[in-house]
Design a protein around this motif. Structure first.
Motif, mmCIF file in Angstrom:
data_model
loop_
_atom_site.group_PDB
_atom_site.id
_atom_site.type_symbol
_atom_site.label_atom_id
_atom_site.label_comp_id
_atom_site.label_asym_id
_atom_site.label_seq_id
_atom_site.Cartn_x
_atom_site.Cartn_y
_atom_site.Cartn_z
ATOM 1 N N GLU A 56 -5.478 4.105 1.945
ATOM 2 C CA GLU A 56 -4.432 4.172 3.218
ATOM 3 C C GLU A 56 -3.131 3.288 2.656
ATOM 4 O O GLU A 56 -3.222 2.264 2.072
ATOM 5 C CB GLU A 56 -4.847 3.834 4.501
ATOM 6 C CG GLU A 56 -5.325 2.309 4.691
ATOM 7 C CD GLU A 56 -5.999 2.041 6.075
ATOM 8 O OE1 GLU A 56 -5.718 0.910 6.551
ATOM 9 O OE2 GLU A 56 -6.708 2.989 6.408
ATOM 10 N N SER A 57 -2.103 3.514 3.176
ATOM 11 C CA SER A 57 -0.963 2.710 3.016
ATOM 12 C C SER A 57 -0.248 2.288 4.232
ATOM 13 O O SER A 57 -0.538 2.843 5.318
ATOM 14 C CB SER A 57 0.215 3.736 2.333
ATOM 15 O OG SER A 57 0.787 4.691 3.135
ATOM 16 N N ASN A 58 0.563 1.431 4.039
ATOM 17 C CA ASN A 58 1.481 1.022 5.271
ATOM 18 C C ASN A 58 2.500 2.065 5.506
ATOM 19 O O ASN A 58 2.576 3.005 4.534
ATOM 20 C CB ASN A 58 2.134 -0.176 4.967
ATOM 21 C CG ASN A 58 3.132 -0.357 3.862
ATOM 22 O OD1 ASN A 58 3.293 0.744 3.108
ATOM 23 N ND2 ASN A 58 3.886 -1.457 3.792
ATOM 24 N N LYS A 59 3.304 2.109 6.493
ATOM 25 C CA LYS A 59 4.255 3.085 7.068
ATOM 26 C C LYS A 59 5.236 3.385 5.809
ATOM 27 O O LYS A 59 5.534 4.669 5.704
ATOM 28 C CB LYS A 59 4.891 2.402 8.148
ATOM 29 C CG LYS A 59 5.731 3.637 8.896
ATOM 30 C CD LYS A 59 6.322 3.077 10.198
ATOM 31 C CE LYS A 59 7.628 2.424 9.904
ATOM 32 N NZ LYS A 59 8.547 2.105 11.072
ATOM 33 N N GLU A 60 5.709 2.410 5.344
ATOM 34 C CA GLU A 60 6.607 2.731 4.049
ATOM 35 C C GLU A 60 6.068 3.553 2.841
ATOM 36 O O GLU A 60 6.834 3.805 1.923
ATOM 37 C CB GLU A 60 7.659 1.366 3.734
ATOM 38 C CG GLU A 60 8.060 0.839 4.806
ATOM 39 C CD GLU A 60 7.402 0.061 5.913
ATOM 40 O OE1 GLU A 60 6.224 -0.241 5.576
ATOM 41 O OE2 GLU A 60 7.769 -0.032 6.933
ATOM 42 N N GLN A 63 2.691 -0.543 0.286
ATOM 43 C CA GLN A 63 1.512 -1.506 0.214
ATOM 44 C C GLN A 63 0.213 -0.370 0.505
ATOM 45 O O GLN A 63 0.027 0.123 1.632
ATOM 46 C CB GLN A 63 1.568 -2.571 1.137
ATOM 47 C CG GLN A 63 2.440 -3.452 0.763
ATOM 48 C CD GLN A 63 2.589 -4.736 1.673
ATOM 49 O OE1 GLN A 63 2.668 -4.477 2.984
ATOM 50 N NE2 GLN A 63 3.004 -5.837 1.291
ATOM 51 N N TRP A 64 -0.700 -0.459 -0.461
ATOM 52 C CA TRP A 64 -1.905 0.307 -0.355
ATOM 53 C C TRP A 64 -3.095 -0.565 -0.115
ATOM 54 O O TRP A 64 -3.238 -1.487 -1.202
ATOM 55 C CB TRP A 64 -1.896 1.424 -1.733
ATOM 56 C CG TRP A 64 -0.652 2.265 -1.365
ATOM 57 C CD1 TRP A 64 0.657 2.197 -1.755
ATOM 58 C CD2 TRP A 64 -0.727 3.632 -0.970
ATOM 59 N NE1 TRP A 64 1.372 3.316 -1.685
ATOM 60 C CE2 TRP A 64 0.457 4.309 -1.102
ATOM 61 C CE3 TRP A 64 -1.936 4.553 -0.709
ATOM 62 C CZ2 TRP A 64 0.718 5.555 -0.799
ATOM 63 C CZ3 TRP A 64 -1.548 5.820 -0.315
ATOM 64 C CH2 TRP A 64 -0.060 6.408 -0.425
ATOM 65 N N GLN A 82 -6.601 -2.870 -3.600
ATOM 66 C CA GLN A 82 -5.310 -3.004 -3.269
ATOM 67 C C GLN A 82 -4.183 -2.986 -4.368
ATOM 68 O O GLN A 82 -4.464 -3.392 -5.400
ATOM 69 C CB GLN A 82 -5.090 -4.242 -2.494
ATOM 70 C CG GLN A 82 -5.360 -5.505 -2.975
ATOM 71 C CD GLN A 82 -5.405 -6.741 -2.210
ATOM 72 O OE1 GLN A 82 -5.920 -6.591 -1.316
ATOM 73 N NE2 GLN A 82 -4.908 -7.636 -3.086
ATOM 74 N N GLU A 84 0.335 -2.345 -4.849
ATOM 75 C CA GLU A 84 1.652 -2.305 -4.360
ATOM 76 C C GLU A 84 2.566 -1.433 -5.206
ATOM 77 O O GLU A 84 2.503 -1.624 -6.530
ATOM 78 C CB GLU A 84 2.567 -3.647 -3.923
ATOM 79 C CG GLU A 84 3.615 -3.785 -3.365
ATOM 80 C CD GLU A 84 4.008 -5.199 -2.905
ATOM 81 O OE1 GLU A 84 5.197 -5.485 -3.188
ATOM 82 O OE2 GLU A 84 3.069 -5.656 -2.116
#
Length: 162
Positions: A56-60, A63-64, A82, A84
């Motif tokens: 999963e990633s952040n909204k942008e 970052q995964w 993880q 980026e």
């Protein structure tokens, strides 16, 4: 393992948009292509009973994080994953980290970043902008896990989670 990769690659769509996080206008389109490729890859993995990661990633979409796993002798070995998206993406491939394995193998950099410089990075360079996150997982992380995890198990450096 190599046979599986050769069969899998055609099932991961190539990406078209050459854009990274700094390309504010084109990044949403690239991110959409990334998700489509990841969904196609994960769907094919499930169909072939070779599901091996969650992500999963952040909204942008920069970052995964997630989990990856490998079965050895019918025992599951699972690891946090993880990465980026680099500022120069897609020209520069993401560097994937498995923090729990930091310092356990020579084929890893400080912070648990897997070493892909000899095999994967030249392939990535030849395939910009067609390769994306799904390709990095399939051609970078999957072969690394297939080689390194059995070796770490044999050396008794990792244990299965109970």
């Amino acid at each position: 393992m190599m046979n599986d990769l050769v069969k899998t690659i055609p099932n991961i769509p190539y990406l078209k948009t050459k854009a990274g996080p700094r390309d504010k206008d084109l990044w949403p389109q690239r991110l959409k292509e990334e998700y489509q490729a990841l969904i196609a890859y994960m769907t094919k993995n499930k169909e072939c009973d070779s599901d091996w990661f969650r992500l999963e990633s952040n909204k942008e979409g920069i970052q995964w994080k997630g989990k990856c796993w490998l079965y050895q002798d019918r025992i599951k070995y699972e690891f946090d994953m993880q990465f980026e998206i680099p500022a120069l993406y897609p020209v520069v491939a993401p560097e994937i980290s498995l923090p729990q394995l930091d310092g356990k193998t020579a084929k890893m950099y400080r912070g648990g970043y897997i070493c892909t410089s000899d095999h994967f990075k030249p392939l990535w360079s030849k395939n910009v902008p067609k390769f994306g996150i799904a390709h990095a997982l399939c051609l970078g992380l999957a072969p690394w896990l297939a080689v390194e995890i059995p070796d770490l198990i044999q050396k008794d450096l990792i244990k299965a989670q109970s």
